[in-house]
Structures are given as C-alpha cells and as structure tokens.
Design a protein around this motif. Structure first.
Motif, mmCIF file in Angstrom:
data_model
loop_
_atom_site.group_PDB
_atom_site.id
_atom_site.type_symbol
_atom_site.label_atom_id
_atom_site.label_comp_id
_atom_site.label_asym_id
_atom_site.label_seq_id
_atom_site.Cartn_x
_atom_site.Cartn_y
_atom_site.Cartn_z
ATOM 1 N N MET A 1 -2.289 -6.959 7.478
ATOM 2 C CA MET A 1 -0.947 -6.671 6.820
ATOM 3 C C MET A 1 0.522 -6.975 7.449
ATOM 4 S SD MET A 1 0.172 -2.879 6.042
ATOM 5 C CE MET A 1 -1.317 -2.157 5.837
ATOM 6 N N SER A 2 1.027 -7.497 7.032
ATOM 7 C CA SER A 2 1.594 -8.437 7.411
ATOM 8 C C SER A 2 2.741 -7.474 7.712
ATOM 9 C CB SER A 2 2.600 -9.150 6.350
ATOM 10 O OG SER A 2 3.246 -8.929 5.202
ATOM 11 N N LEU A 3 4.278 -7.724 8.519
ATOM 12 C CA LEU A 3 5.445 -6.354 8.543
ATOM 13 C C LEU A 3 6.017 -6.655 7.729
ATOM 14 C CD1 LEU A 3 7.140 -5.297 11.243
ATOM 15 C CD2 LEU A 3 8.162 -7.469 10.806
ATOM 16 N N SER A 4 6.175 -7.153 6.701
ATOM 17 C CA SER A 4 7.236 -6.213 5.604
ATOM 18 C C SER A 4 6.336 -5.845 4.990
ATOM 19 C CB SER A 4 7.581 -8.115 4.778
ATOM 20 O OG SER A 4 6.562 -8.699 3.987
ATOM 21 N N GLN A 5 5.145 -6.034 4.621
ATOM 22 C CA GLN A 5 4.010 -5.301 3.914
ATOM 23 C C GLN A 5 3.947 -3.693 4.701
ATOM 24 O OE1 GLN A 5 0.531 -7.589 3.997
ATOM 25 N NE2 GLN A 5 0.586 -7.706 1.788
ATOM 26 N N GLN A 6 4.265 -3.755 6.168
ATOM 27 C CA GLN A 6 4.210 -2.013 6.399
ATOM 28 C C GLN A 6 5.908 -1.533 6.593
ATOM 29 O OE1 GLN A 6 2.678 -3.712 10.466
ATOM 30 N NE2 GLN A 6 1.177 -2.980 10.844
ATOM 31 N N LEU A 7 6.982 -2.407 6.135
ATOM 32 C CA LEU A 7 7.817 -1.528 6.649
ATOM 33 C C LEU A 7 8.280 -1.040 4.872
ATOM 34 C CD1 LEU A 7 10.332 -4.792 8.204
ATOM 35 C CD2 LEU A 7 9.164 -1.932 8.835
ATOM 36 N N LEU A 8 7.629 -1.474 3.715
ATOM 37 C CA LEU A 8 7.657 -1.593 2.299
ATOM 38 C C LEU A 8 6.818 -0.761 2.020
ATOM 39 C CD1 LEU A 8 9.387 -4.992 1.210
ATOM 40 C CD2 LEU A 8 10.473 -3.460 1.454
ATOM 41 N N ARG A 9 5.277 -0.730 2.847
ATOM 42 C CA ARG A 9 3.748 0.668 1.941
ATOM 43 C C ARG A 9 4.667 1.950 1.795
ATOM 44 N NH1 ARG A 9 0.994 0.724 7.711
ATOM 45 N NH2 ARG A 9 2.594 1.397 8.725
ATOM 46 N N ARG A 10 4.476 2.923 0.555
ATOM 47 C CA ARG A 10 4.142 3.894 -0.134
ATOM 48 C C ARG A 10 3.073 4.454 -0.203
ATOM 49 N NH1 ARG A 10 5.795 0.953 -4.134
ATOM 50 N NH2 ARG A 10 5.051 2.451 -5.945
ATOM 51 N N LYS A 11 3.674 6.007 0.680
ATOM 52 C CA LYS A 11 2.573 6.611 0.371
ATOM 53 C C LYS A 11 2.275 7.087 -1.333
ATOM 54 C CE LYS A 11 1.788 11.475 1.905
ATOM 55 N NZ LYS A 11 2.178 12.359 2.876
ATOM 56 N N PRO A 12 1.226 7.136 -1.339
ATOM 57 C CA PRO A 12 1.061 7.088 -2.950
ATOM 58 C C PRO A 12 0.753 8.674 -3.122
ATOM 59 C CG PRO A 12 -1.583 5.953 -1.970
ATOM 60 C CD PRO A 12 -0.452 6.079 -0.471
ATOM 61 N N LEU A 13 1.055 9.010 -4.258
ATOM 62 C CA LEU A 13 1.618 9.924 -4.955
ATOM 63 C C LEU A 13 0.139 11.077 -5.298
ATOM 64 C CD1 LEU A 13 3.451 9.000 -8.137
ATOM 65 C CD2 LEU A 13 4.985 10.413 -5.999
ATOM 66 N N ALA A 14 -0.584 10.566 -5.425
ATOM 67 C CA ALA A 14 -2.098 11.196 -5.311
ATOM 68 C C ALA A 14 -1.744 12.126 -4.130
ATOM 69 C CB ALA A 14 -3.052 10.418 -5.255
ATOM 70 N N ALA A 15 -1.476 11.656 -2.633
ATOM 71 C CA ALA A 15 -1.541 11.830 -1.259
ATOM 72 C C ALA A 15 -0.581 13.346 -1.390
ATOM 73 C CB ALA A 15 -0.941 11.095 -0.465
ATOM 74 N N PHE A 16 0.264 13.511 -1.800
ATOM 75 C CA PHE A 16 1.043 14.923 -2.116
ATOM 76 C C PHE A 16 1.054 15.684 -2.803
ATOM 77 C CE2 PHE A 16 4.239 10.826 -1.226
ATOM 78 C CZ PHE A 16 4.734 11.347 -0.609
ATOM 79 N N ASP A 17 -1.116 16.220 -3.588
ATOM 80 C CA ASP A 17 -1.223 16.789 -4.503
ATOM 81 C C ASP A 17 -0.908 18.118 -3.334
ATOM 82 O OD1 ASP A 17 -3.797 18.002 -5.012
ATOM 83 O OD2 ASP A 17 -2.697 17.191 -6.561
ATOM 84 N N GLU A 18 -0.893 19.286 -4.541
ATOM 85 C CA GLU A 18 -0.496 19.809 -3.580
ATOM 86 C C GLU A 18 -1.135 21.101 -3.770
ATOM 87 O OE1 GLU A 18 1.680 23.107 -6.591
ATOM 88 O OE2 GLU A 18 2.068 21.433 -7.386
ATOM 89 N N SER A 19 -2.644 20.807 -4.380
ATOM 90 C CA SER A 19 -3.664 21.325 -3.754
ATOM 91 C C SER A 19 -4.822 21.093 -2.461
ATOM 92 C CB SER A 19 -5.058 21.621 -5.519
ATOM 93 O OG SER A 19 -4.655 19.975 -5.305
ATOM 94 N N ALA A 20 -4.912 19.711 -2.632
ATOM 95 C CA ALA A 20 -5.110 19.319 -1.075
ATOM 96 C C ALA A 20 -4.343 19.765 -0.303
ATOM 97 C CB ALA A 20 -4.705 17.766 -1.722
ATOM 98 N N THR A 21 -3.194 19.707 -0.486
ATOM 99 C CA THR A 21 -2.157 20.333 1.187
ATOM 100 C C THR A 21 -2.932 21.589 1.107
ATOM 101 O OG1 THR A 21 -0.462 19.144 0.264
ATOM 102 C CG2 THR A 21 -0.167 20.908 1.748
#
Length: 475
Positions: A1-21
């Motif tokens: 993964m390039s540096l620019s990809q690291q800086l711009l990567r976003r946390k997937p919305l599925a990871a914010f699912d409240e039930s998973a939390t």
C-alpha cells in the motif's frame, strides 16, 4: 500500500455498525434522551457565560449581544451537521469517527488531535474559572479567600491553581464509577445551573437602564467580530453529545434530538444573560471584573445574597462542564485506541463499571496540569481554534457522505442542504480568521506534534493497516 493510499484510506461504514460494537464488549448503552440533552447543555453552559462577559464586553460593548448571535448561528449550522452524522454513524469519537468514514485516515487523525486540544484545554479553562468563583463564594459567606498564589491562574496573580486540580480529580472519581451515574449527577447540576442563570436574568432586568446600551457598538464591527471569536468558546460543548454515541439508547433518533434540544436551550440562556447583563451595567465597567455576574447582581440589589447565590450556583454547575468535558475526551481516546491510532490501553474498558478507566486517569492528569500552570486567556483561544477546525470538518463530512452513501439510513437530514454545510464552513473560517495571531502559532505547533505522532506510530499501527484491508478511496 502506497503512502498516499494509507493517508486516504477510510474506515468502512460496516465497521461502525452499532450491534457489532456491543458484541465486542465495549461501552454500555445506559443513557436516555433527557440525560443526553443535559450532557450537551452541561458541557456548554458554564464554559464561558459565567466569566466571558468580563472579556467580551470590553471588546464589543453592548453589541456583545450581536457577537453571541453570530456564535449561536455558527453553532446552529454546525449542530445541524452533527445531528445528521450522529444519526448516520452513531458511535463514540465524535467528528474524529465521522472524518475517518468520509475524508480519510490522516484527516481523521488531525481532527482527533483538534478534539483532544478542544476538550483538554476547555476542561482546564473551566477548572481555572471554578477556583475564582469558589474564592468569590467564600469571601461573600465567610469573609475569607484562598491566597491568590494557589487560587488564581498564572498571569493573574497566581502560581499554581490548586482548586482546579481538586475539581478535575473529583470529576475523574465520579466518571470511573460509570456513565449512568455520571449522567444522573450531571443532570442535577445542570438543572441547578439553569435555575441560577434564570435568577440572574430576572434580577438583572429589574435594574435595566436603556442608557447602558449606548453607544451600542463603540468598537465597530471589528470589535463585534473579535468578541464573536472569543464568545464562541461559550458554545463549545454541544459536540459532547456525539461522543456518547455508543452509550445512548436508540442512538439514531436520540442523538440528533439531544443536539438540537441542547442548542436551543443554550442559545436562549446566553442571549438573555448577555442582554440582561449589559442592560444592568455600563459596558466600561466589565473590564477586569472577576466573577462578573455576581458583581452585577450585587450592584443591582445593593445586597450580598443574590451574588452569593449565583456564585454558589456557579461553583456547583461548573463542575458539570468539567465532568462532561473529561467524559468526552475519554470516549474520543477510546475510539482512537480501538482503531489502532493510539496504544491499545486507550481502548480498554473496565468490566465492572463499563468505562475506560485508564483513559480517565490519563486525561485527568493532563487537564489537571494545564489547569494548574497555564494562563486562562491562552486556554480559551486554543480551545476555540481546535473546535472550529473540527466543526468545519464535520460540515464537509456531511456533503461527502451524502455523495458517497446516499442510501445510508439517517435519522435526521440537514435542512437546506447543501447550503447549510457550506455556510457552516464559512462561519467557522470567519471566526478562525479573527482569533489572535499567537493562537495560530500554538495551534501550528500542536499540529506538527500530531503529525509526528501519526507518522511515527499511528500510520503503522492502524487497524486498517494490520488487517491489510484495501483502502476505500473512491465510490
């Protein structure tokens, strides 16, 4: 993964699912709608209104009322944006989490740094002002005060602000017990706070003189603008509602309701207090007037009991501000630790209380040191800078998420989109422009430090890095 990809990567919305939390054994959902609204009010009223008039009125004169309106409009525009994002991504972490989902990892990290600056510095500023009101109260009741060397901040006749340190320790002890217990105590203190301010308005209006409003804007619009940037400090705290995203019941509905409800209550009380204050006392008298609201009441009534009552209310109610500010910062650290952006210790939750005890201790120690040795005016301007930057990013995040995730369930949508988010960014930029030059220097130093930590630690330890997930760059 390039540096620019690291800086711009976003946390997937599925990871914010409240039930998973919840399945992860994290924070517990124990806070209701009314308590959450009181968290927003408690974090905001008291962060400035009890002492800001003594610095803002000399800048703008009676037109400080307009300054509060400008601050309220900015807060309202941003609050609407917060309401949409909290209903779409109901998690802890406030605008840090929203930026991670919309603008990428580096922006999220910098927003997190701004939030840490906002909460830590505002908590210290409130703790400092609490010591001044405590001295005012003991003087009125017992004719005794603590020595200025231990009661006042540096630059104001003091060396170490001991009352501020004591207040932070007490708040941390309560927060360690649990979020529900802290919310109940906060609600009680907020009710006391609102009753005290209502008393001030009623008594101050009894001494209202129209002549005190002339000249209305002796410093012109430049003075109004400067004061608006200063009094915006008094609106900081509404975003504390969003830090409770994982501890509130029915978050998609409750979070936006609480943010908007808190804004309405705060704005109404601020405008009434400002109008009553400048109407009861000549604007030239405010400069250097410690515990100014108490002094106004004493001048109006010619008696000591109204001022003593107001000071007692301030001593009690300012505790709620410090309590919620520390609470908010610990939840932001919790989110950043869970994402790997900070060491894992920040994401640990006590199985007994369901709270991040380690975070509370770290945050409490840091805020206590700031409260003890840093001058108050530095704290206020730094808080405004960090908050305004975070607010602007939230407004941008609304637009980005609308474009990238148009079908995402939202319990609330910003009215007047996209005009409202754009205006919010504009107002934030305007207030930032009017902050003192030295504030930009301190803020730049903080950002440089944040970047050093990110490239030295966070980029390599990010959960997205460890999972070898492909970054989400376009949609």
């Amino acid at each position: 993964m390039s540096l620019s990809q690291q800086l711009l990567r976003r946390k997937p919305l599925a990871a914010f699912d409240e039930s998973a939390t919840e399945r992860e054994g994290g924070l517990r959902r124990t806070v209701g709608a009314f308590q959450l609204t009181m968290i927003g009010v408690g974090a905001t009223i008291g962060t400035g209104i009890f002492f800001t008039l003594s610095t803002a009125v000399p800048e703008a004169g009676p037109a400080v009322i307009v300054s509060f309106v400008i601050g309220a409009v900015t807060a309202a525009l941003t609050a609407l944006c917060y309401a949409e994002l909290t209903s779409a991504v109901p998690v802890s972490g406030s605008s840090y989490s929203y930026a991670y989902a919309t603008l990428g990892e580096l922006v999220a990290w910098l927003v997190g740094a701004c939030l840490l600056l906002e909460y830590a510095v505002s908590g210290a500023a409130i703790a400092v002002s609490w010591g001044q009101y405590l001295n005012d109260l003991t003087q009125r009741l017992f004719g005794w005060q603590m020595p200025a060397a231990i009661a006042n901040p540096p630059g104001d006749g003091g060396y170490v602000n001991l009352p501020g340190v004591v207040l932070v320790v007490l708040c941390c002890l309560l927060l360690v017990r649990g979020a529900k217990e802290s919310a109940v105590v906060n609600t009680i203190m907020v009710v006391i706070k609102l009753a005290v301010l209502a008393l001030f308005v009623v008594i101050a209006l009894s001494g209202f003189h129209a002549g005190n409003l002339h000249p209305f804007a002796p410093m012109g619009f430049a003075g109004i603008s400067a004061a608006a940037s200063s009094v915006f400090f008094s609106f900081i705290g509404l975003d504390a509602v969003s830090t409770a995203g994982e501890e509130v019941r029915n978050p998609r509905r409750t979070l936006p309701l609480a943010i908007i409800g808190a804004l309405l209550v705060v704005t109404a009380f601020y405008c009434l207090v400002a109008f009553a204050g400048v109407g009861a006392q000549k604007w030239t008298v405010f400069k250097g007037q410690d515990a100014g609201l108490s002094a106004i009441l004493q001048n109006v009534t010619g008696q000591t009991w109204p001022g003593a009552l107001l000071s007692a209310g301030a001593v009690i109610s300012i505790i709620s501000v410090t309590l919620v500010v520390i609470y908010g910062q610990t939840r932001i650290l919790y989110s950043m630790g869970r994402d790997g952006m900070l060491p894992a210790m920040f994401s640990r939750v006590s199985p007994r209380s369901g709270t991040p005890v380690g975070n509370t201790v770290v945050v409490g120690a840091f805020i206590a040191v700031l409260a003890a040795v840093v001058p108050l005016d530095w704290l206020a301007d730094l808080t405004s800078m960090g908050t305004l930057v975070a607010f602007a990013v939230v407004s941008v995040g609304v637009v980005v998420l609308r474009v990238r995730e148009p079908q995402l369930p939202r319990g609330f949508k910003v009215p007047g989109y996209p005009v409202v988010p754009v205006l919010s960014v504009g107002f934030c930029a305007y207030l930032i422009w009017n902050l003192p030059p030295e504030t930009f220097g301190f803020f730049a130093a903080w950002i440089v430090l944040a970047l050093a930590v990110y490239f030295g630690y966070s980029r390599k330890h990010s959960v997205l890095e460890s999972r070898q997930e492909e970054p989400v760059l376009t949609r």
